[in-house]
Design a protein around this motif. Structure first.
Motif, PDB file in Angstrom:
ATOM      1  N   THR A  46     -65.971  63.505   2.375  1.00 19.76           N
ATOM      2  CA  THR A  46     -66.044  63.779   3.950  1.00 19.76           C
ATOM      3  C   THR A  46     -64.917  64.136   4.856  1.00 19.76           C
ATOM      4  O   THR A  46     -64.002  63.805   3.701  1.00 19.76           O
ATOM      5  CB  THR A  46     -66.208  62.379   4.339  1.00 19.76           C
ATOM      6  N   GLU A  47     -65.097  64.489   5.484  1.00 19.93           N
ATOM      7  CA  GLU A  47     -63.845  65.555   6.493  1.00 19.93           C
ATOM      8  C   GLU A  47     -62.115  64.124   6.906  1.00 19.93           C
ATOM      9  O   GLU A  47     -61.946  64.619   6.962  1.00 19.93           O
ATOM     10  CB  GLU A  47     -64.921  65.257   8.019  1.00 19.93           C
ATOM     11  N   TYR A  48     -63.110  62.944   7.813  1.00 20.25           N
ATOM     12  CA  TYR A  48     -62.310  62.083   7.388  1.00 20.25           C
ATOM     13  C   TYR A  48     -61.234  62.154   5.700  1.00 20.25           C
ATOM     14  O   TYR A  48     -59.925  62.088   7.026  1.00 20.25           O
ATOM     15  CB  TYR A  48     -62.974  61.044   8.274  1.00 20.25           C
TER      16      TYR A  48
ATOM     17  N   GLN B 190     -59.077  65.131   4.761  1.00 21.71           N
ATOM     18  CA  GLN B 190     -57.536  65.148   5.934  1.00 21.71           C
ATOM     19  C   GLN B 190     -56.660  63.843   5.555  1.00 21.71           C
ATOM     20  O   GLN B 190     -55.440  64.854   6.111  1.00 21.71           O
ATOM     21  CB  GLN B 190     -58.102  65.322   7.256  1.00 21.71           C
ATOM     22  N   TRP B 191     -57.007  63.006   4.769  1.00 21.72           N
ATOM     23  CA  TRP B 191     -55.527  62.457   4.130  1.00 21.72           C
ATOM     24  C   TRP B 191     -54.971  62.814   3.135  1.00 21.72           C
ATOM     25  O   TRP B 191     -54.372  62.093   2.328  1.00 21.72           O
ATOM     26  CB  TRP B 191     -56.648  60.695   4.499  1.00 21.72           C
TER      27      TRP B 191
ATOM     28  N   ASP C  49     -59.821  55.831  17.410  1.00 22.22           N
ATOM     29  CA  ASP C  49     -59.558  56.705  16.923  1.00 22.22           C
ATOM     30  C   ASP C  49     -60.658  56.922  16.910  1.00 22.22           C
ATOM     31  O   ASP C  49     -60.226  58.458  15.519  1.00 22.22           O
ATOM     32  CB  ASP C  49     -58.472  55.867  15.154  1.00 22.22           C
ATOM     33  N   LEU C  50     -61.498  56.302  16.305  1.00 19.71           N
ATOM     34  CA  LEU C  50     -62.933  56.638  15.383  1.00 19.71           C
ATOM     35  C   LEU C  50     -63.848  57.750  16.389  1.00 19.71           C
ATOM     36  O   LEU C  50     -65.013  58.511  15.959  1.00 19.71           O
ATOM     37  CB  LEU C  50     -62.868  55.678  14.917  1.00 19.71           C
TER      38      LEU C  50
ATOM     39  N   TYR D  26     -65.580  61.591  16.448  1.00 16.72           N
ATOM     40  CA  TYR D  26     -65.700  61.457  15.081  1.00 16.72           C
ATOM     41  C   TYR D  26     -67.847  60.783  15.245  1.00 16.72           C
ATOM     42  O   TYR D  26     -68.854  61.322  14.626  1.00 16.72           O
ATOM     43  CB  TYR D  26     -65.687  60.765  13.803  1.00 16.72           C
TER      44      TYR D  26
ATOM     45  N   ILE E  93     -69.355  63.805   8.011  1.00 12.44           N
ATOM     46  CA  ILE E  93     -67.772  63.522   8.893  1.00 12.44           C
ATOM     47  C   ILE E  93     -67.242  62.242   8.023  1.00 12.44           C
ATOM     48  O   ILE E  93     -66.151  62.029   7.693  1.00 12.44           O
ATOM     49  CB  ILE E  93     -68.385  63.508  10.469  1.00 12.44           C
ATOM     50  N   LEU E  94     -68.093  61.071   8.610  1.00 13.92           N
ATOM     51  CA  LEU E  94     -67.460  59.863   8.059  1.00 13.92           C
ATOM     52  C   LEU E  94     -67.745  59.324   6.604  1.00 13.92           C
ATOM     53  O   LEU E  94     -67.079  58.325   6.089  1.00 13.92           O
ATOM     54  CB  LEU E  94     -67.602  58.715   8.344  1.00 13.92           C
TER      55      LEU E  94
ATOM     56  N   CYS F  63     -62.559  53.402   8.016  1.00 15.57           N
ATOM     57  CA  CYS F  63     -61.732  52.870   6.684  1.00 15.57           C
ATOM     58  C   CYS F  63     -60.931  52.521   7.345  1.00 15.57           C
ATOM     59  O   CYS F  63     -60.100  53.000   8.128  1.00 15.57           O
ATOM     60  CB  CYS F  63     -61.784  54.916   5.801  1.00 15.57           C
TER      61      CYS F  63
ATOM     62  N   TYR G  50     -60.323  49.979   9.441  1.00 18.70           N
ATOM     63  CA  TYR G  50     -60.529  49.458  10.896  1.00 18.70           C
ATOM     64  C   TYR G  50     -60.371  48.151  11.521  1.00 18.70           C
ATOM     65  O   TYR G  50     -60.370  47.352  10.217  1.00 18.70           O
ATOM     66  CB  TYR G  50     -62.231  50.032  10.736  1.00 18.70           C
TER      67      TYR G  50
END
Length: 600
Positions: free
Chosen positions: A52-54, A57-58, A80-81, A84, A96-97, A412, A414
């Protein structure tokens, strides 16, 4: 079906049947292996959503272990979410998520910038929620025998769905569940039979739904063994509905003809199969309701009711006195702990006093972390340097924590916003008392009053009403900044059981002072030493005002299942509604006690 001799009795007690035995065994397995289950859940979530994109990125590089996850992924809130989520809502179908397609959005009772929060979910989550539901009755059967010999009168409701530009529906989690195949085609379970046919629950018109469910409850009155709703407010609303509509309900029962107010064809068809002329039942309802005496009405109409199944923890605790009045002090069970973001766990001792309710988080539902909650020593969270939060197995009895979740649907780390206190452990799983949703309700100056403090102040002040046989049915508040200095305004709706002996103006003035004495030292210092806050004001409103408030909220899209009376209001139309219903105003006659000395 009797339990086979080969079935081993659960440590929680002897199961009612073989199906229950398997459910209790599952609870034992999950709670005994809490940390290992959590480790596996996180690994599954990270493996499933690695592309996933989310998560990409980490820079996890497909790692699925806890340490890498905790060191690289930040702790976030809804803001923050939201970017998305809005992309998904607007039609972006890329992963994405979640690597699994988002099946719908669940609308939270919480809001962001005035709008209901959208929580993405995937189809597999419905099975996970259904699994938790399947554990509730096996636990309840340990404490209340014979529930297979009757029915449950539950007031459940759905609301109209909204559609996002992507075509995905957005609806409350309970609407999603009641409209699911898991609910609509659920197998027959003698321990979980409702008086309400599915058609009555699935009607989006709240009046027709409530009317038909109440009518069915009256038809099956002698078979009802438990009454409930999702929240305590829902059951209170149902009894108030009976107060307003008993005459028409009795007429339907007498003639065997459903009121013309019910126009939903599916309801009319299913009710026609069970509604037969019953003059004796109609006369009974008239005799019980015509005098206007609603004390003990639940046990008078449904005499075999063993308990009320409603959430009465957190903000719902203020409904306990009115439910006691309606039910003759029947036990009130809080069976599960859930939100739109995730279903968390269940109450393994459901018959305890509401003040002693604890929830055991089931470690298979999601991955749970905890921020130590100590207002005097707050934890600093940084996106650049993610904090090492605590796992379920690392928590300590007596301490408070803020809940952080990671789900299969793509949330993630959250922050849900719930503050929980560990009261005990069941096997290796902590058992939590729900303390509050992390927020501040009222503030004029340096003072900060939260929901728990306000609830306590209302309870303490209501003690002065007992000698007048009067209780606070509902309340809300706002910080009135139009006066100089500003002051707290509390709206009260009262139930005065003997109108000839209601509380005097002086008593209600003293209630204002009692509330102030219950508030924190910063508030009292502001009142006494700083003169930065004016005397607290209580405004008594007409009976039915908070029903109007709920109707207004529902008309604007709130879910009848998830609706909770806001404990603080600021929206102008709501303020105008409340102020137009005020019948009297009362102020603290003197300042509360305050001293510069502090207790240790």
């Amino acid at each position: 079906m009797a339990v086979a001799d080969s079935v081993i009795t659960s440590p929680m007690g002897p199961p009612a049947c073989e199906k229950d035995a398997k459910a209790l065994e599952f609870i034992e397995e999950m709670t005994k292996n809490c940390d290992a289950v959590q480790e596996n859940v996180l690994s599954e979530i990270l493996s499933q959503n690695a592309e996933t994109e989310y998560l990409q990125q980490w820079n996890l590089n497909y790692a699925t272990d806890r340490e890498t996850f905790k060191s690289k992924v930040p702790v976030i809130g809804y803001e923050d979410l939201q970017p998305y989520i809005l992309r998904i809502a607007n039609g972006d179908r890329s992963p994405i998520l979640s690597s699994h397609p988002i099946s719908e959005f669940l609308t939270s009772s919480g809001t962001s910038a005035g709008e209901r929060k959208l929580m993405p979910t995937i189809a597999a989550e419905m099975d996970r929620r259904q699994k938790l539901y399947s554990l509730l009755m096996p636990v309840m059967n340990l404490y209340v025998p014979g529930l297979d010999k009757g029915k449950g009168l539950y007031f459940y409701f759905i609301k109209a769905e909204a559609k996002t530009p992507s075509g995905l529906v957005a609806r409350p989690v309970l609407t999603s569940y009641y409209k699911s195949q898991q609910f609509k085609t659920r197998p027959y379970d003698p321990y979980n039979v409702y008086t309400s046919p599915n058609e009555t629950i699935l009607c989006v018109d709240s009046f027709q739904s409530m009317y038909s469910q109440m009518l069915c409850g009256l038809i099956y009155r002698e078979e009802v063994l438990r009454c409930g709703a999702v929240f305590a407010s829902g059951l209170v609303r149902a009894i108030k509905f009976l107060q307003l509509n008993w005459q028409q309900l009795a007429l339907d029962l007498e003639t065997g003809n459903l009121s013309s107010k019910i126009t939903d064809q599916s309801i009319r068809e299913c009710i026609s199969n069970i509604l037969k002329p019953s003059p004796e039942l109609a006369q009974f309802i008239r005799e019980e309701c015509c005098e206007g005496n609603w004390e003990g009405i639940i046990t008078r109409i449904w005499p075999n009711t063993k308990y009320l199944d409603v959430i009465v923890t957190g903000a719902m605790a203020q409904y306990i006195p009115i439910l006691d009045f309606y039910s003759g002090n029947l036990p009130k069970t809080c069976t599960m702990y859930a939100s739109s973001e995730c279903y968390f766990g269940l109450n393994l001792t459901p018959m305890v006093n509401p003040s002693e309710v604890v929830y055991t988080i089931m470690p298979n539902m999601g991955y749970f972390e905890f921020i130590p909650h100590d207002p005097s020593n707050p934890v600093t969270l940084s996106r650049d340097s993610p904090p090492r939060l605590l796992d379920l197995a690392e928590l300590e009895v007596g301490k408070e924590y803020e809940l952080v979740i990671s789900t299969y649907s793509g949330l993630c780390r959250y922050r849900v916003g719930d503050i929980l206190q560990v009261k005990s452990f069941y096997n290796s799983a902590p058992q939590f008392k729900f303390i509050r949703r992390k927020n501040v309700l009222l503030s004029i100056d340096a003072d900060k009053t939260d929901e728990t403090e306000l609830q306590t102040a209302v309870e303490n002040a209501s003690e002065l009403l007992k000698e007048f046989n009067t209780t606070v049915v509902e309340y809300t508040s706002y910080a009135d900044m139009k006066t100089i200095p500003g002051h707290y305004v509390i709206f009260w709706e009262l139930l005065i059981k003997d109108p000839t002996n209601g509380p005097t103006n002086d008593v209600l003035d003293q209630c204002c002072l009692a509330m102030e004495e219950s508030l924190n030292s910063v508030y009292r210092q502001s009142r006494v030493a700083d003169n930065s806050i004016g005397p607290l004001e209580i405004r008594i409103v007409k009976n039915g005002t908070f029903e109007e408030l709920m109707d207004y909220a529902i008309s604007r899209g709130a879910s009848i299942n998830q609706y909770k009376v806001p404990r603080c209001v600021s929206f102008t139309p709501i303020m105008e509604l409340l102020n137009s219903r005020v019948v009297s105003e009362h102020f603290s006659p003197t300042a509360p006690h305050w001293t510069a000395e502090r207790r240790f």
